[in-house]
Design a protein around this motif. Sequence first.
Motif, PDB file in Angstrom:
ATOM      1  N   ALA A 191       0.828  -1.213   0.000  1.00  0.00           N
ATOM      2  CA  ALA A 191       0.000   0.000   0.000  1.00  0.00           C
ATOM      3  C   ALA A 191       0.863   1.264   0.000  1.00  0.00           C
ATOM      4  N   GLN A 192       2.048   1.187   0.580  1.00  0.00           N
ATOM      5  CA  GLN A 192       2.945   2.345   0.641  1.00  0.00           C
ATOM      6  C   GLN A 192       3.771   2.503  -0.634  1.00  0.00           C
ATOM      7  N   GLY A 193       3.543   1.608  -1.612  1.00  0.00           N
ATOM      8  CA  GLY A 193       4.240   1.735  -2.883  1.00  0.00           C
ATOM      9  C   GLY A 193       5.432   0.827  -3.053  1.00  0.00           C
ATOM     10  N   ASN A 194       5.707  -0.032  -2.063  1.00  0.00           N
ATOM     11  CA  ASN A 194       6.801  -1.007  -2.177  1.00  0.00           C
ATOM     12  C   ASN A 194       6.237  -2.272  -2.812  1.00  0.00           C
ATOM     13  N   THR A 195       6.196  -2.313  -4.119  1.00  0.00           N
ATOM     14  CA  THR A 195       5.435  -3.347  -4.815  1.00  0.00           C
ATOM     15  C   THR A 195       6.272  -4.511  -5.333  1.00  0.00           C
ATOM     16  N   THR A 196       7.596  -4.437  -5.228  1.00  0.00           N
ATOM     17  CA  THR A 196       8.430  -5.566  -5.643  1.00  0.00           C
ATOM     18  C   THR A 196       8.729  -6.445  -4.424  1.00  0.00           C
ATOM     19  N   ARG A 197       9.158  -7.673  -4.688  1.00  0.00           N
ATOM     20  CA  ARG A 197       9.489  -8.571  -3.581  1.00  0.00           C
ATOM     21  C   ARG A 197      10.588  -7.975  -2.702  1.00  0.00           C
ATOM     22  N   GLY A 198      11.633  -7.420  -3.343  1.00  0.00           N
ATOM     23  CA  GLY A 198      12.710  -6.810  -2.579  1.00  0.00           C
ATOM     24  C   GLY A 198      12.251  -5.595  -1.799  1.00  0.00           C
ATOM     25  N   GLY A 199      11.381  -4.795  -2.406  1.00  0.00           N
ATOM     26  CA  GLY A 199      10.862  -3.617  -1.726  1.00  0.00           C
ATOM     27  C   GLY A 199      10.027  -3.975  -0.518  1.00  0.00           C
ATOM     28  N   GLN A 239      -1.877   6.767  -2.891  1.00  0.00           N
ATOM     29  CA  GLN A 239      -1.760   5.350  -2.535  1.00  0.00           C
ATOM     30  C   GLN A 239      -3.040   4.552  -2.739  1.00  0.00           C
ATOM     31  N   VAL A 240      -4.162   5.238  -2.864  1.00  0.00           N
ATOM     32  CA  VAL A 240      -5.430   4.528  -3.020  1.00  0.00           C
ATOM     33  C   VAL A 240      -6.051   4.812  -4.389  1.00  0.00           C
TER      34      VAL A 240
END
Length: 507
Positions: free
Chosen positions: A279-287, A366-367
């Motif tokens: 939800a905070q924008g960390n959309t990759t596995r590493g993120g 974010q939404v």
Amino acid sequence: MHRRAGLEKPSRVFDRDSEWGALTAFVNRPLPHAMLGVVSGRRRMGKTYLLRALVEQCGGFYFGATAGTETESLRQFSAALAEYTGSPAAFAFGNWDDAISYLFGLASPGSGKGPDGPLLVVIDEFPYLTKVAPELPSLIQRTIDRFQVDESRLRLLLCGSAMSVMGGLLASTAPLRGRAQLELVVRPFGYRPAADFWDVADEPGLAARLHAVVGGTPAYRRQFLADDVPAGLEDFDDWVCRTVLSPYSPLFREARYLLAEEADIRDTALYHSVLAAVAQGNTTRGGIAGYIGRKSVDISHPLNVLEDSHLLEREADIFRAGKSQYRITEPLINFYEAVMRPAWARLESGQATEVWAQSAERFAAQVAGPHFEAMCREYVLGPGRSLLGSALGEVGTGVVTDPKERRQIQIDVAVIERGSGGDRPAVTLLGEAKWGTVMGRAHLERLARARDLLAGRGMDTTRCGLACFSAAGFSEALRGEAERIGVLLVGLDELYGRGVPTGGLAG
């Protein structure tokens, strides 16, 4: 007990035409042997409402399981079956094997116990039964195999909301693998049907905001909010405060309950952290791993469980093999993680108005923004399909790397036709979507640059059109350029079918 002649969908069942068609085709299939179907979907989707309507039309048997011991569950099933068959005395099955055998026998020709045609049986909330009687799938499998020889016109539907459990019924080495003739997932309404359901289709701005918060879950309007619908766009802020953000509203803790209800989720704190990262924008596995302070390999299990629960979706990068991003599929959970969870104590103390007033930027970024991008892809898959002028390819999102400018160009809506044999993949659409930004020529130039870069990488872009999607509108310069060179401009009115996209497409 007699099956009704008509199987028309009752008028009280909103939408669900394709689901109803699949269910009635399953019931009416003229085969002399027993058939199995599995119906799943997250809670609040209206599965029970739909299946009860089907049972009423068919005159079949419906049993809704509840949480309880094996003995109590068997007793409840036996009592319901006795009532359905009109038995003067209650059944006293010694075990589930006897109960299942009797059930299938009801649909045997000449038994005198069931209808002459197919007999529909629905066992709802089946995961409650498998939790206390894990042998049930094996018993059903054995009985189905038996009634492939001994005739039985039973049409058995197993239904449940625990997505990981229901998905496992037909997986790999599961006993029921290969036995089902129907596998139906009841999903939320799309953004257009949802607008009709909430009676806000005539206000696209309100409809888009509403869908970004509560999505297409039918139960939220009637069962949860007793038809409390925003009176208009000017009422949206007040509606959010008096419903989703109010500690006295059933929706207030709903996002937490949705997560807690999944059978495979134990450490809810970890799962909430994973969802918060996305939800905070960390959309990759590493993120995601970096956000929650874990190694990437350590979050494989929670990611898999959230995917199996249909709460998280992994979207492959349409341009880069092996790259992907995660997206929360349930809007209410995304809203909770982005807006509510960071201010939970204040919301519990009744400060909804203050929290919401301070959340405008977070809600947009974010939404509403990511949700709008997903709506645009849904539009291209559905109503906007005819605008492409070619066979519909794969619709997705991805990143185009610009090595000269040392930047990455995010493509929110892309369509690629993979081709066959030695044909090159063809890019037929590149689009950018903006929620709160009036789009101008700079956005168009970025898309054109991405098209040139993809052509340089060997992809066929000769038929590639460009599209701008904006909820805030388009500059006059962009409108003029769109008319001149053929660029598709899609706003909220067009997304909701209240206008015709301007500009057109030209490769």
